[in-house]
Design an enzyme around this catalytic site. Structure first.
Site, PDB file in Angstrom:
ATOM      1  N   GLU A 154      47.811  34.510  47.437  1.00 31.68           N
ATOM      2  CA  GLU A 154      48.710  34.910  46.500  1.00 31.68           C
ATOM      3  C   GLU A 154      48.515  36.403  46.169  1.00 31.68           C
ATOM      4  O   GLU A 154      47.308  36.872  46.063  1.00 31.68           O
ATOM      5  CB  GLU A 154      48.707  34.076  45.148  1.00 31.68           C
ATOM      6  CG  GLU A 154      49.531  34.579  44.202  1.00 31.68           C
ATOM      7  CD  GLU A 154      49.893  33.861  43.009  1.00 31.68           C
ATOM      8  OE1 GLU A 154      48.878  32.924  42.899  1.00 31.68           O
ATOM      9  OE2 GLU A 154      50.676  34.151  42.115  1.00 31.68           O
TER      10      GLU A 154
ATOM     11  N   LYS B 183      40.755  35.981  40.261  1.00 27.92           N
ATOM     12  CA  LYS B 183      41.591  37.133  40.187  1.00 27.92           C
ATOM     13  C   LYS B 183      41.891  37.721  38.787  1.00 27.92           C
ATOM     14  O   LYS B 183      42.065  38.671  38.639  1.00 27.92           O
ATOM     15  CB  LYS B 183      42.641  37.160  41.297  1.00 27.92           C
ATOM     16  CG  LYS B 183      42.359  37.033  42.635  1.00 27.92           C
ATOM     17  CD  LYS B 183      43.402  37.211  43.711  1.00 27.92           C
ATOM     18  CE  LYS B 183      43.911  35.520  43.944  1.00 27.92           C
ATOM     19  NZ  LYS B 183      44.705  35.286  44.823  1.00 27.92           N
TER      20      LYS B 183
ATOM     21  N   ARG C 207      34.622  25.274  47.241  1.00 30.72           N
ATOM     22  CA  ARG C 207      34.750  26.662  47.231  1.00 30.72           C
ATOM     23  C   ARG C 207      33.294  27.429  47.101  1.00 30.72           C
ATOM     24  O   ARG C 207      32.395  26.818  46.871  1.00 30.72           O
ATOM     25  CB  ARG C 207      35.189  27.198  45.550  1.00 30.72           C
ATOM     26  CG  ARG C 207      36.501  26.503  45.260  1.00 30.72           C
ATOM     27  CD  ARG C 207      37.058  27.046  43.837  1.00 30.72           C
ATOM     28  NE  ARG C 207      37.380  28.240  43.433  1.00 30.72           N
ATOM     29  CZ  ARG C 207      38.620  28.775  43.858  1.00 30.72           C
ATOM     30  NH1 ARG C 207      39.472  27.946  44.190  1.00 30.72           N
ATOM     31  NH2 ARG C 207      38.645  30.154  43.485  1.00 30.72           N
TER      32      ARG C 207
HETATM   33  P1  ATP Z   1      41.389  32.744  42.395  1.00 31.14           P
HETATM   34  O1  ATP Z   1      41.263  31.726  41.464  1.00 31.14           O
HETATM   35  O2  ATP Z   1      40.410  33.636  42.585  1.00 31.14           O
HETATM   36  O3  ATP Z   1      42.503  33.626  41.984  1.00 31.14           O
HETATM   37  P2  ATP Z   1      42.915  31.579  44.201  1.00 31.14           P
HETATM   38  O4  ATP Z   1      42.593  30.116  44.715  1.00 31.14           O
HETATM   39  O5  ATP Z   1      44.118  31.609  43.066  1.00 31.14           O
HETATM   40  O6  ATP Z   1      41.732  32.399  43.700  1.00 31.14           O
HETATM   41  P3  ATP Z   1      44.456  32.296  46.371  1.00 31.14           P
HETATM   42  O7  ATP Z   1      45.181  33.836  46.634  1.00 31.14           O
HETATM   43  O8  ATP Z   1      45.315  31.267  46.080  1.00 31.14           O
HETATM   44  O9  ATP Z   1      43.406  32.751  45.290  1.00 31.14           O
HETATM   45  O10 ATP Z   1      43.639  31.844  47.608  1.00 31.14           O
HETATM   46  C1  ATP Z   1      43.883  31.971  48.987  1.00 31.14           C
HETATM   47  C2  ATP Z   1      42.858  31.146  49.822  1.00 31.14           C
HETATM   48  O11 ATP Z   1      41.676  31.129  49.521  1.00 31.14           O
HETATM   49  C3  ATP Z   1      43.029  29.554  49.111  1.00 31.14           C
HETATM   50  O12 ATP Z   1      43.172  28.784  50.260  1.00 31.14           O
HETATM   51  C4  ATP Z   1      41.805  29.209  48.239  1.00 31.14           C
HETATM   52  O13 ATP Z   1      41.748  27.983  48.285  1.00 31.14           O
HETATM   53  C5  ATP Z   1      40.992  30.188  48.976  1.00 31.14           C
HETATM   54  N1  ATP Z   1      39.924  30.585  48.115  1.00 31.14           N
HETATM   55  C6  ATP Z   1      40.176  30.977  46.939  1.00 31.14           C
HETATM   56  N2  ATP Z   1      38.780  31.322  46.324  1.00 31.14           N
HETATM   57  C7  ATP Z   1      37.897  30.764  47.113  1.00 31.14           C
HETATM   58  C8  ATP Z   1      36.502  30.693  47.003  1.00 31.14           C
HETATM   59  N3  ATP Z   1      35.690  30.971  45.715  1.00 31.14           N
HETATM   60  N4  ATP Z   1      35.798  30.069  48.140  1.00 31.14           N
HETATM   61  C9  ATP Z   1      36.565  29.621  49.069  1.00 31.14           C
HETATM   62  N5  ATP Z   1      37.959  29.776  49.346  1.00 31.14           N
HETATM   63  C10 ATP Z   1      38.551  30.233  48.203  1.00 31.14           C
HETATM   64 MG    MG Z   2      45.994  30.588  43.751  1.00 30.26          MG
END
Ligand code: ATP
Ligand code: MG
Length: 556
Positions: A34, A268, A258
């Site tokens: 995102e 984020k 994760r």
């Molecule tokens: P955050 O909670 O840090 O904002 P998010 O999951 O909302 O992270 P996205 O931009 O939606 O962030 O994530 C893009 C991809 O990265 C998704 O498939 C998510 O599962 C993966 N991802 C995010 N954080 C991690 C992590 N700590 N370890 C592995 N994969 C991750």
């Molecule tokens: Mg997300």
């Protein structure tokens, strides 16, 4: 991606699918960030898994921006994400945006309405929450659940046309209000948001929810393996339900744990707070766990990829010690970083028997760990040098193999010197050390017969370049700031940045640039910061070396 331990469970699944000729043996993954912030080290794991698996099995990967939350998304983030993925060494087959598919997703919603599988609900958010029940109690049917297809089509069109205010209506899937899975209790598919979108502008005032966008995008792109993190496991039945009801390409979702790292935060939303509230200077502040922060800090893409691979893919949550990340970068930089000399806390050393005004050029070997030792560089030498203050002690203890009255030491790549005397100021601080050097002890052609145990680094005072050096420590004082009581920002390490403004580095660093990697001998791995110019050099410490003396001291 596979490690010594053999293939991971995702590799096994894909290999099996290929063996069975599923999708004609085709593999297409996607990385779906995102664009609401910069990527962090956790994302690098997801990137390595998605791109890595595709590479391994002869497939490709799409980069897809999941841009369904107009208020939080910005083009700046899109650009940084693309730069970071490329820098990590991956190339996507296509770049897409969920917003590319808004028309198509809208049509999917219309299809479900026509099949009697979706309805417009006028309930408030609180009413919808109350209808949902609890994990142990079934939900209840709201008053709008049995609207006719015609009415729903009309209302949904009017939602799209902007006739209602935010929150006035939502479109919900009609599934099962008593499902044990809360996500199946008539989840919201569309909500009204009169907000400007970074790509579609003001075209839309209704936006699909994650659950009605993600799987649909996967399916439109014909993604074969949609790999995400474990928190989406509970969404999987819904992911599959939409795909089945719409009879669209059957993308399949797989989850892994994760990546969590201690002494930092990785959401984020929290990282944005650190930037906005000035706890760090920017998203790429070298203390941030962002990919851009790590890059600026001097991490190589190889070090990060190697870290992600070694951490492995599992379905069990765990927290990785940041020390392991540091181990990975040390290991990588050990091979690639040229060894150079920099003095962080300078004190003058005068060689009294080296003629004033005389200069000579010595040879510095760049990297004993690299092929051909990484070549050599010229090292100017003269009678006045800067050495590290901690390399001299007025009353040295027994195991101190550096300088002190009467003690001898080797100057790296140069000569052996013996300390004859030292000067102090009115506060008894040492200001200057006077030494004798032994001309026949030159490195590489030493015939002096003098044996010394210690080697110290130095720079020629006349030739040295002044530099600013930034030393970093962990950004948080506790292992898991997010799980502590109170605000995570209460646990910020106030001493996470130390700036040294009076350091000196050897002249070969004059034209160094961000992206160069160095080991400052005995001091750690360093890189030029993005603020560095040839007239004002600035270096970041990437990571320390292990200091034998500090360890020795701890033992005593
Ligand atoms: P955050 O909670 O840090 O904002 P998010 O999951 O909302 O992270 P996205 O931009 O939606 O962030 O994530 C893009 C991809 O990265 C998704 O498939 C998510 O599962 C993966 N991802 C995010 N954080 C991690 C992590 N700590 N370890 C592995 N994969 C991750
Ligand atoms: Mg997300």
């Amino acid at each position: 991606m596979s490690t010594e331990k053999g293939p991971n469970f995702l590799e096994e699944i894909i290999a099996e699918d290929i063996k069975n000729g599923k999708h004609g043996g085709r593999v297409l993954t996607r990385f779906p960030p995102e664009p609401n912030g910069y990527l962090h080290i956790g994302h690098s794991k997801s990137i390595c898994v998605n791109f890595g698996l595709a590479q391994e099995f002869g497939g490709t990967t799409n980069l897809r921006f999941d841009d369904t939350n107009p208020e939080k998304e910005e083009t700046e983030y899109v650009e940084s994400i693309m730069a970071d993925v490329k820098w990590l060494g991956f190339q996507w087959a296509n770049v897409f945006y969920a917003s590319d598919y808004f028309d198509q997703i809208y049509e999917f919603a219309v299809t479900l309405i026509k099949h009697g599988l979706a309805y417009v609900d006028d309930s408030t958010a609180e009413q919808i929450a109350a209808q949902k029940g609890t994990p142990t109690e079934p939900g209840t049917h709201g008053p709008y659940r049995d609207r006719s297809v015609e009415e729903n089509l009309d209302l949904f069109t009017r939602m799209k046309n902007g006739e209602y205010k935010d929150g006035e209506k939502v479109l919900r899937a009609k599934i099962d209000m008593s499902s044990p899975n809360m996500h199946m209790r008539d989840p919201i598919m569309y909500r009204i948001k009169h907000a400007h979108h970074h790509r579609t502008g003001d075209k839309w005032c209704i936006y699909p929810m994650y659950d009605f966008a993600h799987g649909q995008c996967d399916s439109i792109e014909k993604i074969t393996h949609s790999i995400c993190t474990l928190e989406f496991e509970v969404h999987k039945p819904l992911y599959e339900w939409f795909i089945e009801q719409l009879e669209i390409f059957p993308s399949k979702q797989y989850e892994f744990a994760r990546l969590n790292l201690n002494y930092t935060v990785m959401s984020k939303r929290k990282l944005l707070q650190l930037v906005k509230e000035g706890y760090v200077n920017s998203w790429d502040d070298p203390r941030m766990p962002t990919i851009s922060g790590l890059r600026r800090r001097g991490y190589s893409p190889e070090a990060i990829r190697n870290f992600a691979t070694r951490v492995g893919v599992a379905r069990r949550e765990n927290i990785i010690d940041v020390g392991f990340l540091e181990f990975c970068v040390r290991e990588d930089l050990n091979k690639r970083a040229n060894r150079v000399m920099a003095v962080l806390d300078p004190i003058k050393l005068v060689i009294t028997n080296y003629p004033e005004g005389q200069e000579e050029t010595l040879i510095g070997e760049n990297n004993p760990e690299a092929e051909n030792h990484g070549g050599t560089r010229p090292l100017p030498f003269s009678n006045e040098l800067w050495i590290e203050r901690e390399d001299f002690m007025v009353e040295p203890p027994k195991k101190f193999f550096r300088l002190g009255p009467g003690l001898s030491v080797r100057l790296k790549h140069a000569y052996i010197v013996r300390c004859d005397e030292f000067k102090v100021d009115e506060n008894n601080n040492v200001t200057e050390i006077h030494c004798t050097y032994f001309p026949e002890s030159k490195s590489g052609s030493d015939t002096s017969g003098i044996v010394v145990k210690g080697v110290i680094h130095w720079v020629s005072a006349k030739h040295a370049l002044p530099a600013e050096i930034r030393l970093y420590d962990r950004l948080f004082n506790v292992e898991d700031p997010s799980s502590e009581e109170g605000d995570f920002k209460d646990f910020i390490n106030k001493d996470s940045l130390e700036v040294i403004t009076n350091a000196y580095v050897e002249p070969s660093l004059k034209d160094s640039k961000p992206g160069d990697y160095f080991q400052f001998i005995r001091k750690g791995y360093f890189c030029p910061d993005t603020d560095s110019t040839s007239s004002k050099l600035v270096f970041n410490r990437t990571v320390t070396l292990k200091d034998a003396w500090a360890k020795e001291q701890k033992k005593d």
